[in-house]
Design a protein around this motif. Structure first.
Motif, PDB file in Angstrom:
ATOM      1  N   ASP A 152       0.812  -1.218   0.000  1.00 31.84           N
ATOM      2  CA  ASP A 152       0.000   0.000   0.000  1.00 31.84           C
ATOM      3  C   ASP A 152       0.845   1.267   0.000  1.00 31.84           C
ATOM      4  O   ASP A 152       0.311   2.372  -0.141  1.00 31.84           O
ATOM      5  CB  ASP A 152      -1.000   0.012   1.153  1.00 31.84           C
ATOM      6  CG  ASP A 152      -0.350   0.027   2.527  1.00 31.84           C
ATOM      7  OD1 ASP A 152       0.894   0.036   2.614  1.00 31.84           O
ATOM      8  OD2 ASP A 152      -1.082   0.021   3.526  1.00 31.84           O
ATOM      9  N   GLN A 153       2.167   1.130   0.115  1.00 32.44           N
ATOM     10  CA  GLN A 153       3.057   2.287   0.027  1.00 32.44           C
ATOM     11  C   GLN A 153       3.673   2.437  -1.356  1.00 32.44           C
ATOM     12  O   GLN A 153       4.560   3.271  -1.559  1.00 32.44           O
ATOM     13  CB  GLN A 153       4.164   2.180   1.089  1.00 32.44           C
ATOM     14  CG  GLN A 153       3.653   2.359   2.513  1.00 32.44           C
ATOM     15  CD  GLN A 153       4.749   2.270   3.562  1.00 32.44           C
ATOM     16  OE1 GLN A 153       4.526   1.779   4.664  1.00 32.44           O
ATOM     17  NE2 GLN A 153       5.941   2.735   3.233  1.00 32.44           N
ATOM     18  N   GLN A 206      -1.293   5.233  -3.903  1.00 31.75           N
ATOM     19  CA  GLN A 206      -1.924   5.513  -5.192  1.00 31.75           C
ATOM     20  C   GLN A 206      -2.574   6.892  -5.218  1.00 31.75           C
ATOM     21  O   GLN A 206      -3.052   7.326  -6.263  1.00 31.75           O
ATOM     22  CB  GLN A 206      -2.941   4.416  -5.516  1.00 31.75           C
ATOM     23  CG  GLN A 206      -2.278   3.077  -5.764  1.00 31.75           C
ATOM     24  CD  GLN A 206      -3.297   1.960  -5.902  1.00 31.75           C
ATOM     25  OE1 GLN A 206      -3.604   1.525  -7.001  1.00 31.75           O
ATOM     26  NE2 GLN A 206      -3.816   1.487  -4.764  1.00 31.75           N
ATOM     27  N   ARG A 207      -2.555   7.571  -4.106  1.00 27.96           N
ATOM     28  CA  ARG A 207      -2.952   8.977  -4.048  1.00 27.96           C
ATOM     29  C   ARG A 207      -2.136   9.808  -5.040  1.00 27.96           C
ATOM     30  O   ARG A 207      -2.576  10.867  -5.491  1.00 27.96           O
ATOM     31  CB  ARG A 207      -2.714   9.500  -2.629  1.00 27.96           C
ATOM     32  CG  ARG A 207      -2.918  10.986  -2.433  1.00 27.96           C
ATOM     33  CD  ARG A 207      -2.408  11.445  -1.074  1.00 27.96           C
ATOM     34  NE  ARG A 207      -2.950  10.659   0.015  1.00 27.96           N
ATOM     35  CZ  ARG A 207      -2.575  10.810   1.291  1.00 27.96           C
ATOM     36  NH1 ARG A 207      -1.643  11.692   1.603  1.00 27.96           N
ATOM     37  NH2 ARG A 207      -3.112  10.061   2.222  1.00 27.96           N
ATOM     38  N   LEU A 265      -8.204   7.965 -10.279  1.00 25.69           N
ATOM     39  CA  LEU A 265      -7.480   6.902  -9.598  1.00 25.69           C
ATOM     40  C   LEU A 265      -6.977   7.349  -8.227  1.00 25.69           C
ATOM     41  O   LEU A 265      -6.849   6.537  -7.311  1.00 25.69           O
ATOM     42  CB  LEU A 265      -6.309   6.437 -10.460  1.00 25.69           C
ATOM     43  CG  LEU A 265      -5.480   5.264  -9.939  1.00 25.69           C
ATOM     44  CD1 LEU A 265      -6.364   4.060  -9.620  1.00 25.69           C
ATOM     45  CD2 LEU A 265      -4.399   4.871 -10.928  1.00 25.69           C
ATOM     46  N   SER A 266      -6.717   8.624  -8.072  1.00 19.87           N
ATOM     47  CA  SER A 266      -6.169   9.116  -6.810  1.00 19.87           C
ATOM     48  C   SER A 266      -7.241   9.410  -5.767  1.00 19.87           C
ATOM     49  O   SER A 266      -6.922   9.784  -4.643  1.00 19.87           O
ATOM     50  CB  SER A 266      -5.339  10.386  -7.046  1.00 19.87           C
ATOM     51  OG  SER A 266      -6.123  11.415  -7.611  1.00 19.87           O
ATOM     52  N   LEU A 322       7.267   4.500  -7.236  1.00 16.64           N
ATOM     53  CA  LEU A 322       7.283   5.528  -6.205  1.00 16.64           C
ATOM     54  C   LEU A 322       6.800   4.903  -4.910  1.00 16.64           C
ATOM     55  O   LEU A 322       5.666   4.424  -4.834  1.00 16.64           O
ATOM     56  CB  LEU A 322       6.370   6.699  -6.594  1.00 16.64           C
ATOM     57  CG  LEU A 322       6.046   7.724  -5.486  1.00 16.64           C
ATOM     58  CD1 LEU A 322       7.316   8.429  -5.009  1.00 16.64           C
ATOM     59  CD2 LEU A 322       5.020   8.744  -5.972  1.00 16.64           C
ATOM     60  N   SER A 323       7.651   4.863  -3.905  1.00 13.64           N
ATOM     61  CA  SER A 323       7.208   4.420  -2.584  1.00 13.64           C
ATOM     62  C   SER A 323       7.055   5.638  -1.691  1.00 13.64           C
ATOM     63  O   SER A 323       7.832   6.598  -1.780  1.00 13.64           O
ATOM     64  CB  SER A 323       8.191   3.411  -1.972  1.00 13.64           C
ATOM     65  OG  SER A 323       9.365   4.046  -1.514  1.00 13.64           O
ATOM     66  N   VAL A 324       6.031   5.595  -0.844  1.00 11.72           N
ATOM     67  CA  VAL A 324       5.672   6.731   0.011  1.00 11.72           C
ATOM     68  C   VAL A 324       5.608   6.250   1.459  1.00 11.72           C
ATOM     69  O   VAL A 324       4.959   5.234   1.751  1.00 11.72           O
ATOM     70  CB  VAL A 324       4.316   7.341  -0.397  1.00 11.72           C
ATOM     71  CG1 VAL A 324       4.026   8.598   0.413  1.00 11.72           C
ATOM     72  CG2 VAL A 324       4.293   7.649  -1.897  1.00 11.72           C
TER      73      VAL A 324
END
Length: 390
Positions: free
Chosen positions: A75-76, A258-259, A237-238, A219-221
C-alpha cells in the motif's frame, strides 16, 4: 532465488554479440520477458473492456514486485510514468511557505534540480551541497538541515559521479521532524539494494537497471507522508471514491500511495515492469552488487593507471555500477569509442561507463584497451600539431 545469466535473456543478444555495451545508466538493455509481457498486454487490450481484468492483475503484480524490491508494504507503492513525474508531483504536494528550504546536491540529475529551482519564485530557498575531493559529504548534507528545511532530496547513486550515498544517516536526522526526505534511486534500483523504509519518497524509473521499457517508474511513500497533509493530483485513480455523492463539492484522496497517481496507468509498461521485477529481486540485486564489484574496481584502477581523473570515490561503499572520468571533449571520445563497438555515455565533460549483470571482465578490459589506444593517438596528434605550429 537468483536466476543465472542464461535464465535472463535479452531481446537483441545476437545484435550485441561481439560488442561492448557499458551504457545501462543511460538506457538498459531490455529483457525478452518484457517484450513478451508487452505482447500479452496487446492481446489483452484486443479483448476490449473485459481485458481490463488482466490489466489490473498485472498492475497489482508489478506493485507487489516493487514492494518486495524496496522492502515496503504494497500500500506504500505507486506506479507512475517517470521519475520526473514523481518529483514534480512531490513538489506540488507540499504546501510551501516563503522561507522554506530545500537541500540537494549539485550532482543531481536535472529532473531532481528543476522542480526545486522553480520554487524560488515562491520564496523557497535552496541549499546546494557540492562534492569535494572525496565526493558529496553526507555530513555536509546534515549540516545544511535546520528548522526551515522542508525537504532533502538526494540520489542514492549519482548519475554524474557514480557515488553511492547511504540515505540512512539523513533519514535518522529527519524522521522525527517535519523535514521530508526524497531519494532518487533511478541509478541504484536493481543494481544495489534500495530500502524504501529510509525515506518519505523513493523513486526509480524502470528503463535503466531494471531492464524494462519506458513509461513506468516506482514511487514508494512513507507511512508518515501518507498520514500527513500532503496533496496528490486530483483524478479518478487518486480519489478514495470516484462516484462519491459529494464529488461536486470536494475531493477525497486515497489513503494509500496511489494517491499520487491521477489516472490510467501505462499498462504496457506496467506489464513489462511486472516481468522485470520477477527477475530483479532483492536476492539477485545483492548478488549483482557482490559479483560485479571486482569489475567496477578493475575499471577504476585501469582508468587511474592511465592518469585519468576518475570521478567516483575510491571507497568501496561509495561505488555502485557507474564509473565516470572527466574529459573535456567527451562527445568526440564517445563517438570514437562507439566506432570501435564500445558504447558508453559522453556528455557534460565526462565519459561514463556503467556495469550491469550482462557485463564481463572481458568487456572492461576491451573498453580500457580501446580507450588507451584512442588516448595515445590523440596525444600523438597533439605532439604533431605542436611541432607543426613551431
Amino acid at each position: 532465488m537468483f536466476q543465472s545469466r542464461a535464465a535472463r535473456p535479452l531481446i537483441n543478444e545476437e545484435y550485441w554479440h561481439g560488442k561492448c555495451y557499458l551504457n545501462t545508466a543511460a538506457e538498459g538493455l531490455p529483457l525478452k520477458a518484457c517484450a513478451q509481457a508487452v505482447n500479452r498486454y496487446l492481446d489483452d487490450k484486443s479483448r476490449g473492456e473485459p481485458g481490463r481484468v488482466r490489466f489490473w492483475n498485472e498492475y497489482e503484480r508489478a506493485r507487489r514486485g516493487a514492494a518486495r524490491l524496496f522492502s515496503v508494504p504494497v500500500d506504500q507503492i505507486a506506479l507512475v510514468s517517470s521519475t520526473t513525474e514523481a518529483l514534480n508531483t512531490i513538489a506540488h504536494a507540499i504546501d510551501w511557505r516563503a522561507g522554506d528550504e530545500v537541500v540537494f546536491t549539485s550532482v543531481e540529475f536535472p529532473s531532481n534540480i528543476f522542480p526545486w529551482v522553480t520554487l524560488q519564485e515562491r520564496g523557497v530557498r535552496l541549499r546546494i551541497v557540492h562534492p569535494g575531493t572525496s565526493g558529496v559529504s553526507v555530513d555536509e548534507i546534515l549540516e545544511q538541515i535546520n528548522s526551515r528545511t522542508r525537504l532533502v532530496t538526494v540520489s542514492q547513486v549519482s548519475y554524474a559521479t557514480g557515488q553511492h550515498i547511504d540515505p540512512h544517516p539523513i533519514w535518522e536526522r529527519v524522521r522525527n521532524s517535519e523535514t521530508l526526505l526524497c531519494v532518487d534511486a533511478t541509478q541504484a534500483a536493481a543494481r544495489v539494494p534500495v530500502d524504501g523504509r529510509l525515506a518519505d519518497f523513493t523513486i526509480a524509473s524502470a528503463f535503466k537497471w531494471m531492464n524494462s521499457i519506458h513509461g513506468a517508474a516506482i514511487l514508494s511513500v512513507s507511512e508518515r507522508a501518507l498520514n500527513g497533509q500532503l496533496k496528490g493530483p486530483a483524478g479518478w485513480l487518486s480519489t478514495a471514491s470516484c462516484f462519491a455523492a459529494d464529488r461536486l463539492e470536494q475531493f477525497h484522496p486515497r489513503t494509500d500511495a496511489q494517491r499520487y497517481q491521477a489516472g490510467m496507468p501505462n499498462f504496457d509498461s506496467v506489464y513489462a515492469l511486472a516481468a522485470a521485477l520477477d527477475v530483479h529481486t532483492p536476492e539477485s540485486v545483492e548478488f549483482y552488487q557482490s559479483a560485479l564489484a571486482p569489475l567496477v574496481n578493475r575499471l577504476c584502477d585501469g582508468l587511474s593507471e592511465m592518469g585519468l581523473k576518475v570521478l567516483v570515490p575510491s571507497m568501496a561503499e561509495s561505488r555502485a555500477g557507474i564509473v565516470p572520468f572527466a574529459w573535456s571533449e567527451a562527445t568526440q571520445l564517445r563517438q570514437q569509442l562507439a566506432a570501435s563497438d564500445v558504447f558508453v555515455q559522453g556528455d557534460d565533460g565526462r565519459i561514463r561507463a556503467a556495469i550491469h549483470w550482462y557485463n564481463t571482465l572481458e568487456h572492461v578490459e576491451r573498453y580500457l584497451s580501446v580507450l588507451k589506444e584512442l588516448l595515445a593517438g590523440s596525444h600523438h596528434r597533439q605532439l604533431e600539431n605542436a611541432a607543426c605550429s613551431a
